[in-house]
Scaffold this active site. Structure first.
Site, PDB file in Angstrom:
ATOM      1  N   HIS A  40       0.852  -1.192   0.000  1.00 33.34           N
ATOM      2  CA  HIS A  40       0.000   0.000   0.000  1.00 33.34           C
ATOM      3  C   HIS A  40       0.888   1.243   0.000  1.00 33.34           C
ATOM      4  O   HIS A  40       1.742   1.415   0.868  1.00 33.34           O
ATOM      5  CB  HIS A  40      -0.889  -0.047   1.239  1.00 33.34           C
ATOM      6  CG  HIS A  40      -1.928   1.010   1.315  1.00 33.34           C
ATOM      7  ND1 HIS A  40      -3.131   0.949   0.646  1.00 33.34           N
ATOM      8  CD2 HIS A  40      -1.954   2.175   2.001  1.00 33.34           C
ATOM      9  CE1 HIS A  40      -3.858   2.027   0.929  1.00 33.34           C
ATOM     10  NE2 HIS A  40      -3.163   2.802   1.750  1.00 33.34           N
ATOM     11  N   ASP A  42       0.906   5.237   0.051  1.00 36.80           N
ATOM     12  CA  ASP A  42       0.089   6.416   0.369  1.00 36.80           C
ATOM     13  C   ASP A  42       0.684   7.666  -0.273  1.00 36.80           C
ATOM     14  O   ASP A  42       1.716   8.166   0.161  1.00 36.80           O
ATOM     15  CB  ASP A  42       0.011   6.595   1.892  1.00 36.80           C
ATOM     16  CG  ASP A  42      -0.859   5.539   2.539  1.00 36.80           C
ATOM     17  OD1 ASP A  42      -2.050   5.455   2.182  1.00 36.80           O
ATOM     18  OD2 ASP A  42      -0.341   4.781   3.388  1.00 36.80           O
ATOM     19  N   MET A  44       0.331  11.493  -0.789  1.00 38.39           N
ATOM     20  CA  MET A  44      -0.322  12.658  -0.169  1.00 38.39           C
ATOM     21  C   MET A  44       0.326  13.921  -0.718  1.00 38.39           C
ATOM     22  O   MET A  44       1.547  14.006  -0.824  1.00 38.39           O
ATOM     23  CB  MET A  44      -0.142  12.610   1.351  1.00 38.39           C
ATOM     24  CG  MET A  44      -0.629  11.325   2.003  1.00 38.39           C
ATOM     25  SD  MET A  44      -0.594  11.486   3.792  1.00 38.39           S
ATOM     26  CE  MET A  44      -0.891   9.787   4.301  1.00 38.39           C
ATOM     27  N   MET A 144     -12.036   4.369   4.887  1.00 36.45           N
ATOM     28  CA  MET A 144     -11.104   4.816   5.914  1.00 36.45           C
ATOM     29  C   MET A 144     -11.688   4.491   7.285  1.00 36.45           C
ATOM     30  O   MET A 144     -12.865   4.755   7.547  1.00 36.45           O
ATOM     31  CB  MET A 144     -10.867   6.335   5.828  1.00 36.45           C
ATOM     32  CG  MET A 144     -10.168   6.836   4.571  1.00 36.45           C
ATOM     33  SD  MET A 144      -8.536   6.155   4.201  1.00 36.45           S
ATOM     34  CE  MET A 144      -7.638   6.472   5.717  1.00 36.45           C
ATOM     35  N   GLY A 149      -4.751  10.925   6.273  1.00 33.89           N
ATOM     36  CA  GLY A 149      -3.682  11.922   6.353  1.00 33.89           C
ATOM     37  C   GLY A 149      -2.444  11.488   7.106  1.00 33.89           C
ATOM     38  O   GLY A 149      -1.343  11.878   6.731  1.00 33.89           O
ATOM     39  N   PHE A 150      -2.623  10.689   8.138  1.00 26.39           N
ATOM     40  CA  PHE A 150      -1.465  10.292   8.944  1.00 26.39           C
ATOM     41  C   PHE A 150      -1.611   8.851   9.400  1.00 26.39           C
ATOM     42  O   PHE A 150      -2.725   8.395   9.660  1.00 26.39           O
ATOM     43  CB  PHE A 150      -1.326  11.198  10.180  1.00 26.39           C
ATOM     44  CG  PHE A 150      -1.019  12.625   9.817  1.00 26.39           C
ATOM     45  CD1 PHE A 150       0.291  13.035   9.593  1.00 26.39           C
ATOM     46  CD2 PHE A 150      -2.044  13.543   9.649  1.00 26.39           C
ATOM     47  CE1 PHE A 150       0.573  14.343   9.219  1.00 26.39           C
ATOM     48  CE2 PHE A 150      -1.767  14.853   9.274  1.00 26.39           C
ATOM     49  CZ  PHE A 150      -0.457  15.255   9.063  1.00 26.39           C
ATOM     50  N   GLY A 151      -0.478   8.161   9.533  1.00 27.29           N
ATOM     51  CA  GLY A 151      -0.472   6.825  10.098  1.00 27.29           C
ATOM     52  C   GLY A 151      -0.503   6.914  11.619  1.00 27.29           C
ATOM     53  O   GLY A 151      -0.388   7.994  12.204  1.00 27.29           O
ATOM     54  N   GLY A 152      -0.669   5.760  12.252  1.00 31.59           N
ATOM     55  CA  GLY A 152      -0.562   5.692  13.700  1.00 31.59           C
ATOM     56  C   GLY A 152      -1.740   6.243  14.476  1.00 31.59           C
ATOM     57  O   GLY A 152      -1.648   6.436  15.690  1.00 31.59           O
ATOM     58  N   GLY A 183      -6.500   2.184   8.270  1.00 25.13           N
ATOM     59  CA  GLY A 183      -6.363   3.063   9.420  1.00 25.13           C
ATOM     60  C   GLY A 183      -6.576   2.328  10.731  1.00 25.13           C
ATOM     61  O   GLY A 183      -7.676   1.857  11.009  1.00 25.13           O
ATOM     62  N   GLY A 184      -5.493   2.182  11.501  1.00 23.33           N
ATOM     63  CA  GLY A 184      -5.604   1.566  12.819  1.00 23.33           C
ATOM     64  C   GLY A 184      -5.856   0.072  12.795  1.00 23.33           C
ATOM     65  O   GLY A 184      -6.289  -0.507  13.793  1.00 23.33           O
ATOM     66  N   GLY A 204      -0.173  -0.213   8.525  1.00 21.68           N
ATOM     67  CA  GLY A 204       1.137   0.436   8.527  1.00 21.68           C
ATOM     68  C   GLY A 204       1.887   0.138   9.804  1.00 21.68           C
ATOM     69  O   GLY A 204       2.780  -0.715   9.837  1.00 21.68           O
TER      70      GLY A 204
HETATM   71  C1  DX5 Z   1      -3.395   7.260   6.285  1.00 22.10           C
HETATM   72  C2  DX5 Z   1      -3.064   6.179   5.312  1.00 22.10           C
HETATM   73  C3  DX5 Z   1      -2.890   4.838   5.875  1.00 22.10           C
HETATM   74  C4  DX5 Z   1      -1.865   4.718   6.963  1.00 22.10           C
HETATM   75  C5  DX5 Z   1      -2.365   3.707   7.952  1.00 22.10           C
HETATM   76  O1  DX5 Z   1      -4.113   8.285   5.700  1.00 22.10           O
HETATM   77  O2  DX5 Z   1      -4.041   6.075   4.311  1.00 22.10           O
HETATM   78  O3  DX5 Z   1      -2.627   3.892   4.849  1.00 22.10           O
HETATM   79  O4  DX5 Z   1      -0.605   4.320   6.527  1.00 22.10           O
HETATM   80  O5  DX5 Z   1      -1.485   3.650   9.011  1.00 22.10           O
HETATM   81  P1  DX5 Z   1      -1.792   2.800  10.308  1.00 22.10           P
HETATM   82  O6  DX5 Z   1      -1.977   1.390   9.867  1.00 22.10           O
HETATM   83  O7  DX5 Z   1      -0.597   3.011  11.135  1.00 22.10           O
HETATM   84  O8  DX5 Z   1      -3.040   3.380  10.903  1.00 22.10           O
HETATM   85 ZN    ZN Z   2      -3.725   4.468   2.864  1.00 20.99          ZN
END
Ligand code: DX5
Ligand code: ZN
Length: 231
Positions: A40, A42, A44, A144, A149-152, A183-184, A204
């Site tokens: 995957h 991402d 952005m 989603m 926008g962000f991981g973690g 996400g998560g 992620g």
């Molecule tokens: C966030 C990304 C996700 C992100 C998920 O906008 O689309 O793909 O990497 O990260 P985790 O798995 O850490 O929530």
């Molecule tokens: Zn993603």
């Protein structure tokens, strides 16, 4: 009703490179080879979402560096203009956001013509109902389970209602649609997503934050498979 259900597709595990070391992306791909189905990616653009990650040159390099199919998740403005370029670079699946696209059905056709599968992504605050009618144009629907926008970030279980709605719609219409969650997704959340009807799982932090990413991916698959077969 059981006879009307479409055959269950195999579980797809897609590690998100967003949680990997961006200076070592090829090594991150190698680390999960054989244990995952898609990588995957991402994308952005610092406009559709505040974060800025990577674009076509890095996707091109990744395509040359790994045989794992690339699942590009475009969190960008004006995907109608930019998404087909990712298909031309050899991405397996190109997903763009419903909130950003001018003409999602035409863009799905453009992606198919450019050689990739087409995915529609639905962000946290977007109802899935508005898009059910156009799902036949797509191969994947990415729901989603956080705000893009962000991981973690922490998994939001209430967003699984959209997965249930989409799954019921896809099954009743006999659509060949993968429902992907992003996400998560982790050891303690993947079963709920699988039970809701997802069959593709982006992770992620849960994969690249682990000491052994391949082992973490296998564990996630086992949990998803168990939840899907009991559902
Ligand atoms: C966030 C990304 C996700 C992100 C998920 O906008 O689309 O793909 O990497 O990260 P985790 O798995 O850490 O929530
Ligand atoms: Zn993603």
């Amino acid at each position: 009703m059981a006879q009307f259900r479409t055959a269950q597709a195999d579980t797809v595990i897609a590690p998100s490179l967003l949680a990997a070391d961006f200076a070592r992306l090829a090594e991150a791909a190698d680390a999960v080879e054989g244990a995952v189905d898609w990588l995957h990616v991402d994308v952005m653009d610092n406009h559709f979402v505040p974060n800025l990650t990577l674009g076509p040159p890095i996707v091109k390099s990744l395509k040359a560096a790994t045989d794992i199919p690339l699942d590009c998740h475009l969190m960008i403005e004006n995907p109608d203009r930019w998404a087909p370029g990712y298909a031309e670079l050899g991405a397996y699946n190109v997903t763009f956001h419903a909130e950003a696209a001018e003409d999602p059905v035409r863009l799905a056709k453009d992606l198919h013509a450019a050689g990739s599968k087409a995915g529609l992504a639905i962000d946290r605050d977007t109802p899935v109902e508005d898009y059910l009618d156009i799902l036949p144009a797509f191969d994947t629907l990415l729901i989603m389970t956080i705000k893009a926008g962000f991981g973690g970030q922490a998994f939001m279980p209430e967003l699984l209602a959209k997965v249930r709605t989409a799954r019921a719609h896809a099954d009743s219409g006999h659509l060949e649609l993968r429902i992907e969650v992003d996400g998560g997704i982790a050891d303690d959340t993947i079963a709920a997503a699988a039970e809701a009807g997802a069959d593709a799982f982006v992770a992620g932090t849960a994969i690249y934050g682990a000491a052994d990413p391949a082992e973490a991916a296998r564990r996630l698959r086992a949990r998803a498979d168990a939840a899907r077969s009991s559902g």
